[in-house]
Design an enzyme around this catalytic site. Structure first.
Site, short mmCIF file in Angstrom:
data_model
loop_
_atom_site.label_atom_id
_atom_site.label_comp_id
_atom_site.label_asym_id
_atom_site.label_seq_id
_atom_site.Cartn_x
_atom_site.Cartn_y
_atom_site.Cartn_z
N LYS A 20 0.87 -1.19 0.00
CA LYS A 20 0.00 0.00 0.00
C LYS A 20 0.89 1.22 0.00
CE LYS A 20 -2.19 1.67 3.82
NZ LYS A 20 -1.64 3.05 3.86
N GLU A 38 0.65 5.83 -0.13
CA GLU A 38 -0.22 7.00 0.01
C GLU A 38 -0.09 7.92 -1.21
OE1 GLU A 38 0.55 8.93 3.78
OE2 GLU A 38 0.12 7.10 4.92
N GLU A 77 -9.29 7.61 3.80
CA GLU A 77 -9.16 7.91 5.23
C GLU A 77 -9.69 9.30 5.56
OE1 GLU A 77 -5.39 6.96 7.04
OE2 GLU A 77 -5.92 7.98 8.90
O1 KIV Z 1 -0.89 2.62 8.65
C1 KIV Z 1 -2.07 2.26 8.75
O2 KIV Z 1 -2.47 1.55 9.67
C2 KIV Z 1 -2.99 2.71 7.72
C3 KIV Z 1 -4.46 2.47 7.94
C4 KIV Z 1 -4.99 3.46 8.89
C5 KIV Z 1 -5.21 2.44 6.68
O3 KIV Z 1 -2.59 3.28 6.76
#
Ligand code: KIV
Length: 275
Positions: free
Chosen positions: A113, A115, A182
């Site tokens: 993932k 950002e 988010e």
């Molecule tokens: O780092 C994390 O836990 C996240 C979640 C809040 C989606 O990015």
């Protein structure tokens, strides 16, 4: 067989809600996996809830990999998603590819993932082209808190709302298999969810998303510093742990722990020889 990106996309098509939780260690990951949660995120939130940093910004690749490996060891069915830390995918496509690959090759994760939206779309495209599934993350992206001026809801002005929609569309076009939204107003998150073909996973983004994610320490009440508005505490582990620790302290002090039950015996004749 672990959950695949095809399964996650299929869940949106079928209108099946998607659950995601964070985990950072073997034991917790095992419980979450056995409970049937399909997506486990080793979030860079570990910097705050596990390592005591003030934000996610100090988190390093090595820290992320250390925890990702533990989570992978604790899971059998969930897709494990490694969260790319601050500045590990911003400088160049090459950097982004190298670090994404480390999550898969060294960490054992099945996806990563990162950002950002339009600004990271090119990197997402290249990572996906290399065979690594990517989950996007837009709205309140904690790695940009200094730019946002704190943990504030995003997408509240017309320009910001349009920007978020464009970010979501750019991520879908780049090949992301899902997107975390988010701290986005619920009606906007619902609209974005309707306008894109890949699943949205909300945190503080209302019921209209295809799925939900929570930081496990928030929902278990095991992080004492603060409770974010988007979190629901399903239990309060800090109280339970404190009670148990206090009882242990009192029993050791009083000489009532350990008892015979926690002790080991030996042949009395051997003891007699020593005496
Ligand atoms: O780092 C994390 O836990 C996240 C979640 C809040 C989606 O990015």
């Amino acid at each position: 067989m672990r959950v695949t990106i095809n399964k996650v996309k299929e869940m949106k098509q079928k209108g099946e809600k998607i659950t995601m939780l964070t985990a950072y260690d073997y034991g917790t990951a095992r419980i979450v996996d056995e409970a049937g949660i399909p997506l486990i995120l080793v979030g860079d939130s570990l910097g705050m809830v596990m390592l005591g940093y003030e934000s996610t910004i100090p988190v390093t690749m090595d820290e992320m990999l250390h925890h990702t490996k533990a989570v992978v060891r604790g899971t059998k069915q969930a897709m494990v998603i490694g969260d790319m830390p601050f500045m590990t995918y911003h400088i160049s496509v090459e950097d982004a590819l190298r670090n994404a690959a480390r999550f898969i090759q060294e960490g054992g994760a099945q996806a990563i993932k990162l950002e950002g939206g339009v600004t990271v779309a090119e990197k997402v495209k290249r990572i996906v082209e290399c065979g690594i599934p990517v989950m996007g993350h837009i709205g309140l992206t904690p790695q940009s808190i200094y730019q946002f001026g704190g943990f504030k809801a995003q997408g509240k002005t017309p320009e910001a709302a349009i920007r978020l929609l464009k970010d979501a569309q750019a991520l879908e076009e780049a090949g992301a298999f899902s997107i975390v939204l988010e701290t986005v107003p619920a009606p906007l998150a619902k609209l974005i969810t309707q306008k894109i073909g890949i699943p949205t996973i909300g945190i503080g983004a209302g019921i209209g998303c295809d799925g939900q994610v929570q930081v496990i320490n928030d929902m278990l009440g095991s992080f004492a510093d603060f409770v974010p508005k988007h979190a629901k505490q399903y239990t309060k582990l800090t109280d339970i742990i404190k009670k148990a620790v206090t009882e242990y302290y009192d029993e050791v002090k009083a000489g009532s722990f350990p008892t015979d039950k926690q002790s080991f015996t030996m042949d009395e004749s051997i003891l007699a020889q020593l005496k």
